[in-house]
Design an enzyme around this catalytic site. Sequence first.
Site, PDB file in Angstrom:
ATOM      1  CG  HIS A   1      -1.941  -1.155   1.060  1.00  0.00           C
ATOM      2  ND1 HIS A   1      -3.109  -1.022   0.349  1.00  0.00           N
ATOM      3  CD2 HIS A   1      -1.900  -2.446   1.460  1.00  0.00           C
ATOM      4  CE1 HIS A   1      -3.764  -2.166   0.342  1.00  0.00           C
ATOM      5  NE2 HIS A   1      -3.046  -3.058   1.007  1.00  0.00           N
TER       6      HIS A   1
ATOM      7  CG  ASN B   1      -3.968   9.968   3.606  1.00  0.00           C
ATOM      8  OD1 ASN B   1      -4.939   9.289   3.278  1.00  0.00           O
ATOM      9  ND2 ASN B   1      -3.015  10.312   2.743  1.00  0.00           N
TER      10      ASN B   1
ATOM     11  NE  ARG C   1      -3.593  -5.837   1.576  1.00  0.00           N
ATOM     12  CZ  ARG C   1      -2.903  -6.623   0.773  1.00  0.00           C
ATOM     13  NH1 ARG C   1      -3.093  -7.941   0.779  1.00  0.00           N
ATOM     14  NH2 ARG C   1      -2.032  -6.115  -0.075  1.00  0.00           N
TER      15      ARG C   1
HETATM   16  C1  LIG Z   1      -6.597 -10.374  -1.417  1.00  0.00           C
HETATM   17  C2  LIG Z   1      -5.407  -9.787  -2.101  1.00  0.00           C
HETATM   18  C3  LIG Z   1      -4.583 -10.574  -2.864  1.00  0.00           C
HETATM   19  C4  LIG Z   1      -3.454 -10.035  -3.493  1.00  0.00           C
HETATM   20  N1  LIG Z   1      -2.649 -10.861  -4.240  1.00  0.00           N
HETATM   21  C5  LIG Z   1      -1.562 -10.340  -4.848  1.00  0.00           C
HETATM   22  C6  LIG Z   1      -0.690 -11.170  -5.639  1.00  0.00           C
HETATM   23  O1  LIG Z   1      -0.913 -12.352  -5.787  1.00  0.00           O
HETATM   24  N2  LIG Z   1       0.399 -10.617  -6.207  1.00  0.00           N
HETATM   25  C7  LIG Z   1       0.669  -9.276  -6.080  1.00  0.00           C
HETATM   26  O2  LIG Z   1       1.662  -8.801  -6.638  1.00  0.00           O
HETATM   27  N3  LIG Z   1      -0.128  -8.472  -5.337  1.00  0.00           N
HETATM   28  C8  LIG Z   1      -1.218  -8.964  -4.727  1.00  0.00           C
HETATM   29  N4  LIG Z   1      -2.015  -8.146  -3.966  1.00  0.00           N
HETATM   30  C9  LIG Z   1      -1.612  -6.745  -3.764  1.00  0.00           C
HETATM   31  C10 LIG Z   1      -2.414  -5.774  -4.652  1.00  0.00           C
HETATM   32  O3  LIG Z   1      -2.205  -6.064  -6.011  1.00  0.00           O
HETATM   33  C11 LIG Z   1      -1.993  -4.319  -4.338  1.00  0.00           C
HETATM   34  O4  LIG Z   1      -0.632  -4.144  -4.653  1.00  0.00           O
HETATM   35  C12 LIG Z   1      -2.182  -3.941  -2.904  1.00  0.00           C
HETATM   36  O5  LIG Z   1      -3.438  -4.383  -2.418  1.00  0.00           O
HETATM   37  C13 LIG Z   1      -2.069  -2.428  -2.749  1.00  0.00           C
HETATM   38  O6  LIG Z   1      -3.279  -1.819  -3.166  1.00  0.00           O
HETATM   39  P1  LIG Z   1      -3.359  -0.695  -4.266  1.00  0.00           P
HETATM   40  O7  LIG Z   1      -2.773  -1.088  -5.552  1.00  0.00           O
HETATM   41  O8  LIG Z   1      -4.784  -0.254  -4.293  1.00  0.00           O
HETATM   42  O9  LIG Z   1      -2.355   0.432  -3.770  1.00  0.00           O
HETATM   43  P2  LIG Z   1      -2.348   1.625  -2.734  1.00  0.00           P
HETATM   44  O10 LIG Z   1      -0.949   2.078  -2.648  1.00  0.00           O
HETATM   45  O11 LIG Z   1      -3.036   1.242  -1.462  1.00  0.00           O
HETATM   46  O12 LIG Z   1      -3.094   2.779  -3.481  1.00  0.00           O
HETATM   47  C14 LIG Z   1      -4.422   3.203  -3.264  1.00  0.00           C
HETATM   48  C15 LIG Z   1      -4.992   3.625  -4.609  1.00  0.00           C
HETATM   49  O13 LIG Z   1      -4.249   4.733  -5.120  1.00  0.00           O
HETATM   50  C16 LIG Z   1      -4.169   4.616  -6.549  1.00  0.00           C
HETATM   51  N5  LIG Z   1      -2.739   4.452  -6.907  1.00  0.00           N
HETATM   52  C17 LIG Z   1      -1.709   4.141  -6.075  1.00  0.00           C
HETATM   53  N6  LIG Z   1      -0.556   4.102  -6.732  1.00  0.00           N
HETATM   54  C18 LIG Z   1      -0.841   4.388  -8.026  1.00  0.00           C
HETATM   55  C19 LIG Z   1      -0.059   4.483  -9.180  1.00  0.00           C
HETATM   56  N7  LIG Z   1       1.241   4.276  -9.174  1.00  0.00           N
HETATM   57  N8  LIG Z   1      -0.678   4.779 -10.344  1.00  0.00           N
HETATM   58  C20 LIG Z   1      -2.014   4.999 -10.379  1.00  0.00           C
HETATM   59  N9  LIG Z   1      -2.831   4.910  -9.303  1.00  0.00           N
HETATM   60  C21 LIG Z   1      -2.245   4.610  -8.129  1.00  0.00           C
HETATM   61  C22 LIG Z   1      -4.975   3.399  -6.949  1.00  0.00           C
HETATM   62  O14 LIG Z   1      -6.289   3.801  -7.238  1.00  0.00           O
HETATM   63  C23 LIG Z   1      -4.938   2.562  -5.689  1.00  0.00           C
HETATM   64  O15 LIG Z   1      -6.006   1.638  -5.588  1.00  0.00           O
HETATM   65  C24 LIG Z   1      -3.151  -8.655  -3.339  1.00  0.00           C
HETATM   66  C25 LIG Z   1      -4.003  -7.848  -2.575  1.00  0.00           C
HETATM   67  C26 LIG Z   1      -5.122  -8.388  -1.946  1.00  0.00           C
HETATM   68  C27 LIG Z   1      -5.997  -7.489  -1.111  1.00  0.00           C
END
Ligand SMILES: Cc1cc2nc3c(=O)[nH]c(=O)nc-3n(C[C@H](O)[C@H](O)[C@H](O)COP(=O)(O)OP(=O)(O)OC[C@H]3O[C@@H](n4cnc5c(N)ncnc54)[C@H](O)[C@@H]3O)c2cc1C
Length: 267
Positions: A107, A206, A217
């Site tokens: 995250h 935040n 999660r």
């Molecule tokens: C049940 C579950 C299983 C998962 N399994 C895997 C897996 O097998 N392999 C794996 O690699 N990951 C896995 N993940 C991790 C998932 O892919 C995300 O990396 C992680 O949940 C972080 O969430 P997020 O991408 O929403 O990022 P956060 O950093 O929490 O960002 C919040 C939001 O901000 C925006 N944002 C953030 N960064 C960017 C950016 N660079 N560009 C554009 N928009 C952005 C997006 O809208 C994002 O949703 C899993 C997650 C969950 C909950």
Amino acid sequence: MTKFISEPKVYLVSRPSVDWEQVAAFLADEGVPGIPDSIRAGDDESAAVIEISARLCYMSYGRGRRDIEEFVTNLLSSKDGSVFEHVNYGFVFTGVSRSLTHELVRHRAGFAYSQRSQRYVDETDAPFVLPPALAMMDGDAEEAGLIIKGALEAASESYDRLVEVLQAAIPRDKFESRTDHRKAVRQAARAVLPNATETKIFVTGNVRAWRHFIEMRGAVFADVEIRNLALRVLEELQKEAPLLFGDFTIDELPDGTRTATPKYSKV
Ligand SMILES: Cc1cc2nc3c(=O)[nH]c(=O)nc-3n(C[C@H](O)[C@H](O)[C@H](O)COP(=O)(O)OP(=O)(O)OC[C@H]3O[C@@H](n4cnc5c(N)ncnc54)[C@H](O)[C@@H]3O)c2cc1C
């Protein structure tokens, strides 16, 4: 003697605070109604920060919605999420596994992390976090527990032994300081530490980021260890900032674990 941990500890160590004198000075300078007519959130500093920032956009101090709950709910339901980024909460988590923190640090947006280093800190007496599944199984829990604990104890012994061997094997005179030599030893020895190794992490996020983390999660498809942590965080934040986290509902599943679901998704 290897130590095993089954529950994380969650410490809420930092929270928002408002300098009311400065807010009052700003309102007076702008010739708009003073506190409390302008800021309906009153003593609730988390909601007050949201209100002050949101009202600034339209300079609507003293106008519009009078009820703060209605005001915040309107922002949540219309996905006006950026104002929720002004409110930060910092937690220290201990008794969590390295596999949990690997998922946690994915995250990115709105979070800051400081994690205990496996290069600087000796892991000789590091405890291990047992997977919650062990407490949830009907049959063969004892055998699974023995297998897991046996593997973790063996890893711990391998780490201790490796540190000893590497200390002698890596030439001290190749490094400027004893600290650098120790770091070289530990960074190599940590190769045998498993996902279950306990770690400690300071996480500041935040409100927009924490809401997204809890939604992702706290869902049924998340790993049980991080889901349990997300629920613990939610419980703290619901006490701390009920207007900002009150729309999440907590449900108990047949297996005894819990989930969290927001009314307002991805604000
Ligand atoms: C049940 C579950 C299983 C998962 N399994 C895997 C897996 O097998 N392999 C794996 O690699 N990951 C896995 N993940 C991790 C998932 O892919 C995300 O990396 C992680 O949940 C972080 O969430 P997020 O991408 O929403 O990022 P956060 O950093 O929490 O960002 C919040 C939001 O901000 C925006 N944002 C953030 N960064 C960017 C950016 N660079 N560009 C554009 N928009 C952005 C997006 O809208 C994002 O949703 C899993 C997650 C969950 C909950």
